[in-house]
Every structure is written in C-alpha cells, then in structure tokens.
Design an enzyme around this catalytic site. Structure first.
Site, mmCIF file in Angstrom:
data_model
loop_
_atom_site.group_PDB
_atom_site.id
_atom_site.type_symbol
_atom_site.label_atom_id
_atom_site.label_comp_id
_atom_site.label_asym_id
_atom_site.label_seq_id
_atom_site.Cartn_x
_atom_site.Cartn_y
_atom_site.Cartn_z
ATOM 1 N N LEU A 90 -12.951 -7.145 -11.914
ATOM 2 C CA LEU A 90 -12.258 -6.840 -10.696
ATOM 3 C C LEU A 90 -10.699 -7.333 -10.541
ATOM 4 O O LEU A 90 -10.425 -8.155 -11.296
ATOM 5 C CB LEU A 90 -13.126 -7.371 -9.613
ATOM 6 C CG LEU A 90 -14.301 -7.120 -9.215
ATOM 7 C CD1 LEU A 90 -14.997 -7.847 -8.274
ATOM 8 C CD2 LEU A 90 -14.591 -5.616 -8.563
ATOM 9 N N ASP A 91 -9.999 -6.516 -10.012
ATOM 10 C CA ASP A 91 -8.452 -7.015 -9.796
ATOM 11 C C ASP A 91 -8.511 -8.355 -9.090
ATOM 12 O O ASP A 91 -9.429 -8.850 -8.444
ATOM 13 C CB ASP A 91 -7.869 -6.044 -9.117
ATOM 14 C CG ASP A 91 -7.755 -4.650 -9.543
ATOM 15 O OD1 ASP A 91 -7.826 -4.537 -10.872
ATOM 16 O OD2 ASP A 91 -7.442 -3.659 -8.789
ATOM 17 N N LYS A 92 -7.530 -9.142 -9.511
ATOM 18 C CA LYS A 92 -7.313 -10.522 -8.948
ATOM 19 C C LYS A 92 -7.526 -10.572 -7.484
ATOM 20 O O LYS A 92 -8.037 -11.256 -6.893
ATOM 21 C CB LYS A 92 -5.933 -11.095 -9.391
ATOM 22 C CG LYS A 92 -5.647 -12.546 -8.793
ATOM 23 C CD LYS A 92 -4.451 -12.956 -9.477
ATOM 24 C CE LYS A 92 -3.995 -14.482 -8.941
ATOM 25 N NZ LYS A 92 -2.729 -14.935 -9.500
#
Length: 286
Positions: A133-135
């Site tokens: 998942l993106d930050k």
C-alpha cells in the site's frame, strides 16, 4: 524449517511431485533437495515423489536453511502491528497512515515490514511482502509468514483471486458507477508519479461504485475494487477522469489533510485449508 499441512476436503488425488510442482509452486532446486534428502512425509511416513496424496493426508516438508535463505530485516516496534487475521502461513494487518510498507534502503527500520518482523521474531518467523500500500494509504494488507507460501499468494494475486475493496473520497460529483480501463506507466518528468499511458503503460482496471455525495462540500464517497494492482492505480485513474482523491499530494491540484484512500476489505481463499478469509477493517473513512 518444518511445515505440516493437512490436505482439505475434496482435494483432487495426485502425486507428491504434482502437489509440490503444480499446487504449491515449490522451486525446482528445492524440490530436488526434498527428493534427494527424503524430506517429504505423508502421515508421518517417508514418501517418494510418485506416491499419491489425497484429502485428509498430512504432508510434512523439512527444509534446510540453504533452501530458503532468510532475508535480513531490521526489527522495528511490534506495538505498531495491528493484526486483523493471522494463522501459521499468513497475516493481514491494518496499516496506519503515513507508514511505508517496506524499506527501500537496508538501514530503514520504521516501515510496517520492520515492525512486523519484530512481532514475528519471538515465533522464529520472518515476514514477506505479498503486495503493498502507498505510504499515504491506510488499511488491510497481506503478508506471508514464510517463503514457502509466498509464491502461492503471489499467484492468487496475479490471477485476481484476492479481492480488495477500497474506500475513497474525491472532489466533485461523480453520479454513476463505472469501470476505468486505462493503461498506467511512469511519469518521465517526475519519478514519484504515474500517468495514464495508453501506448507503453501496463493494463490497469479499477471498478468504481458510488456510496454517497455531499453537496455542501462537493465531495463523492466511493468504493473502488482493484482488478489489477498497479502503483498508484486508484489515485491515477480517478484523477484522470477529473475526480482526484481528497488530500492526494501528487494528483490533487489543491491537496489538504490526509489522503482519503483506505483499503477497507480483503478476501481470499486460504491456499491450504481452502477456507474463505474475509477481513473488513474496523475503521473507515465514513
């Protein structure tokens, strides 16, 4: 490392060789060592590769350290681990906002993978990334707890057998559900970003369902289901049709607050027990 797995009901009878190669995707080199060392047993009895296996059989595999070298992961803080589901093979966590999934440099130790490594260390287990998942994105994320199950989970992901549903809040009034089919590639001018690139990009498909619309703020709440898993896929797709996600620092022209994107739901069929695992996060965007 020793693994014992009971074959589920209605399992199709096959040979040990077929089980290891086709069902469990054991690498050829590792299969060779299992065979030559006689490190496979069925119900406690040493088994040769031509032996049949069937429903209810317990298959035990004994691996040596060189079969699956353990990656070096710096230990983080296990208090940052929020477990949604766990068994001996896999674990699903609730990733907080603002935390990277995994390190990009060997000296990093404040990513979710580092914290999970600290959580699993007392069990002598090591985590492996299945997807990311993106930050800036929160929510449900899946990890393998050993290298044996990792390629099996990877195959489920590639064959679209892991269901992932996200919540998003976007600017504007999107008034109908739709499917976005636009290829995504790298932005040649900004290495952080992705762009719609129908010539050179990878196939990307996002299904979008409308949840509600707030006229006062001119914002639409959505559910997004991933059919593919490209970097920034939901963010790029929604921005490309004129509905950027609120708080998106890369794709919203006027970002403010957190990125309003949350991995709300994750389903899969367990690769060994064949039971359905369905995880819905307690926290949501609305």
């Amino acid at each position: 490392m020793e693994l014992s797995i009971q074959l589920p009901q209605h399992f199709k009878e096959q040979t040990v060789r077929e089980l290891l190669e086709q069902e469990w995707l054991v690498p050829r080199k590792v299969r060779h060592f299992l065979r030559t060392r006689k490190n496979v047993s069925i119900n406690g009895e040493t088994a040769l590769f031509h032996f049949p296996v069937k429903s209810g059989d317990v298959i035990t595999l004994q691996f040596e350290p060189e079969d699956y070298p353990t990656p070096k992961i710096l230990l983080g803080n296990n208090s940052n681990v929020d477990v949604l589901f766990e068994d001996e093979q896999l674990i699903i966590l609730n990733k907080p906002i603002g935390m990277k999934t995994h390190p990009n440099q060997p000296d990093e130790q404040d990513t979710l993978l580092n914290h999970l490594a600290a959580y699993l260390a007392p069990k002598n287990q090591t985590p492996y990334v299945v997807h990311r998942l993106d930050k800036e994105t929160s929510g449900a994320i899946l990890f393998a707890k050993n290298p044996f199950v990792l390629p099996i989970l990877g195959r489920l992901l590639e064959s679209k057998q892991i269901y992932r549903r996200y919540q998003a809040i976007v600017s504007g009034h999107l008034n109908e559900s739709l499917t976005i089919r636009k290829r995504i590639g790298r932005d040649r001018h900004d290495r952080r970003k992705r762009v719609v690139d129908e010539r050179r990009g990878d196939i990307a498909v996002t299904h979008v369902d409308i949840a509600s619309y707030a006229k006062k703020t001119n914002q639409t709440t959505l559910y997004c289901i991933l059919e593919t898993g490209r970097t920034h896929q939901i963010r790029v797709h929604l921005a490309s049709i004129g509905y950027p996600i609120i708080g998106d620092p890369l794709y919203h022209p006027k970002p403010s607050g957190r990125l309003m994107l949350h991995a709300y739901e994750l389903h899969l069929i367990h690769p060994f027990s064949k039971e359905q695992i369905k995880v819905i996060t307690e926290h949501s965007l609305w």
